[in-house]
Motif scaffolding. Structure first.
Motif: not given
Length: 539
Positions: A231-245
């Motif tokens: 829990p004190d040693n980790y790393r993650f990467r995600t692709n998060d979508f932003l709102a688009k009009p």
């Protein structure tokens, strides 16, 4: 007056009882003897079938029962010749049935692609054309039909498919005038997009056309990578979508990263360290940069302003499966698709017997860059000392052949690995032939196991260098390098971050132009699956 016009007018006059002799000039009140029904006008749907090139031995039929197969009794063409031309006689098909039925062209290993003179596929699939029409049948018309099946008009499906794949809408039915893509040097084109769609079909991916101008809500994205040792040693990467009009055609996403070392949250500089050379110069790919992507399958994206790619997804449901089991299976398949999470003992122990929640999928993406990219892989490590050089001319002066003392590697610059992970190519500069070109001497050395030092160096041929300006940035390239297992070649480039001490020389990478170097296969966990793991780990 034609016979049909006379009959039409007589039918109106027949209601007038007194007009007994109005038609045909006869006072005979007896009914005429009916003749045989006239032969219907022939109706033919024709066009050609193509994938990369036109397809030989393909059979086209009108799929009246919509079962994606050519059945007995359905209008069918003869096998196509080398030109891919087909002709289907639909004279006996009612207008209603014709309007609702598609022409289809089943693909199998007997179908020959003229571009390669080999089988069009090793895995059966079906190509289609919008219902009721003849013309080209190819992967792109198949994609358009998917949009129509999803509720779009044909015009809207064509428009959105063109935006989705950044291709010429007018050439969806026939892209054969495009150059045939060379696997050794990929070039972006409508024909290349057709190849990508056909590969998606061959793989069993589900095609879709999205309304590119529709609004998109902000959402958590898929997990690209996770390392976890506690829990004190980790790393993650995600692709998060932003709102688009609504009205905007490109969706926006962020490359989101987080982690801790020893319980201390990592900073942006620790999490990000890549820069891409795009049309506007260098872009530092940190957490403030927004990347673009089209919706649908396949789709295109531009990462960090400098890497343009196209790819397709295949979804594999994993709901109610043990998280640990899925991660172990993905790791075992990492030779084909990179794994989204390293199943370390600590991670597997923390997941225990937990199962993925409803809606969880593994997304397998096949992606191909459609142009070469120049990028700095590690800003923290790939810069040359400013005392050595801040311009390419100074770098050349600092590394002359005369200063190299073999078998040591001092006085040379690295150009990456060659035939194995433990063989290193290096370079030093010879005589200049112009202000921007000159000669170089190459060396090949052994690498230490941790790849931090080179030794046992020996001369390994000569080549040339050239300096060019790309998107306002000066880059030095090297010709006649040694063969390498890398998917890129090494270059050196000037970077100006601004300010008094903002000028640097960086070792950079330029992707090779061949299809293997530009292609990647990755496995990701969709948002539902990632939220399940994240909750289990308490992140």
């Amino acid at each position: 007056m034609t016979r049909s016009t006379k009959l039409w007018r007589c039918s109106l006059l027949a209601s007038a009882v007194l007009a007994l002799t109005a038609c045909g000039g006869s006072d005979d009140s007896s009914s005429p003897t009916p003749g045989p029904d006239p032969t219907p006008e022939p109706k033919i749907l024709s066009g050609n079938v193509a994938r990369i090139g036109t397809l030989q031995n393909a059979v086209v039929c009108l799929d009246l029962n919509a079962n994606n197969a050519c059945d007995a009794g359905e209008p069918v063409s003869a096998k196509t010749g080398a030109d891919g031309a087909y002709s289907v006689d639909v004279t006996q098909v009612s207008a209603t049935d014709l309007a609702g039925a598609m022409l289809i062209a089943p693909m199998d290993s007997a179908v020959i692609d003229s571009a390669s003179a080999g089988p069009a596929t090793d895995n059966a699939y079906v190509m289609t054309r919008p219902a009721g029409t003849g013309g080209g049948i190819n992967p792109l018309t198949t994609l358009v039909q998917k949009g129509i099946a999803g509720g779009m008009s044909e015009a809207d499906a064509r428009k959105n498919a063109a935006i989705q794949l950044a291709l010429d809408e007018a050439r969806i039915d026939n892209y054969q005038s495009d150059a045939v893509p060379d696997a050794s040097h990929i070039q972006d084109s409508t024909r290349l997009m057709a190849i990508v769609v056909s590969e998606a079909l061959r793989s069993g991916a589900i095609l879709s056309v999205a309304d590119q101008s529709a609004a998109v809500a902000a959402s958590d994205g898929s997990l690209r990578s996770l390392t976890y040792s506690g829990p004190d040693n980790y790393r993650f990467r995600t692709n998060d979508f932003l709102a688009k009009p609504a009205g905007e055609t490109l969706s926006l996403y962020k490359d989101s990263r987080a982690g801790k070392v020893g319980g201390v949250a990592l900073t942006s500089q620790q999490l990000y360290g890549t820069a891409y050379l795009g049309p506007d110069g260098w872009t530092y790919c940190n957490d403030t940069v927004v990347h673009t992507q089209t919706q649908g399958n396949p789709s295109r994206s531009t990462y960090c302003g400098g890497e343009v790619s196209v790819g397709y997804n295949r979804q594999e449901p994993v709901a109610n499966q043990a998280m640990a089991d899925v991660l172990n299976a993905l790791k075992a398949d990492a030779a084909n698709f990179s794994t989204p999470a390293e199943p370390t003992a600590a991670l597997l122990g923390a997941l225990g017997s937990a199962k993925f929640p409803a809606g969880s999928n593994v997304t397998r993406r096949t992606n191909m860059a459609v142009q070469q990219s120049i990028y700095i892989n590690a800003l923290a490590n790939d810069g040359r000392p400013q005392a050595e050089a801040t311009t390419l001319e100074q770098l050349i002066t600092a590394k002359p052949v005369s200063n190299v003392k073999l078998p040591a590697s001092g006085g040379t610059l690295t150009l990456g690995i060659t035939s194995s992970e433990l063989r290193n190519q290096r370079v030093a500069f010879g005589a200049a032939t112009s202000p921007t070109t000159g000669e170089v001497q190459y060396y090949e050395c052994d690498l230490s196991a941790d790849q931090t030092s080179s030794f046992n160096c020996a001369a390994a041929g000569t080549g040339t260098y050239s300096i060019s300006t790309i998107s306002g940035v000066r880059v030095i390239r090297f010709a006649n390098q040694l063969p390498s297992i890398m998917n890129h070649t090494r270059v050196y480039a000037e970077v100006d971050w601004g300010g008094a001490n903002g000028k640097w020389i960086y070792q950079a990478r330029e992707t090779k132009p061949d299809v293997n170097s530009l292609s990647t296969n990755s496995a990701r966990l969709n948002a539902a699956a990632w939220q399940g793991i994240k909750g289990q780990l308490g992140l």
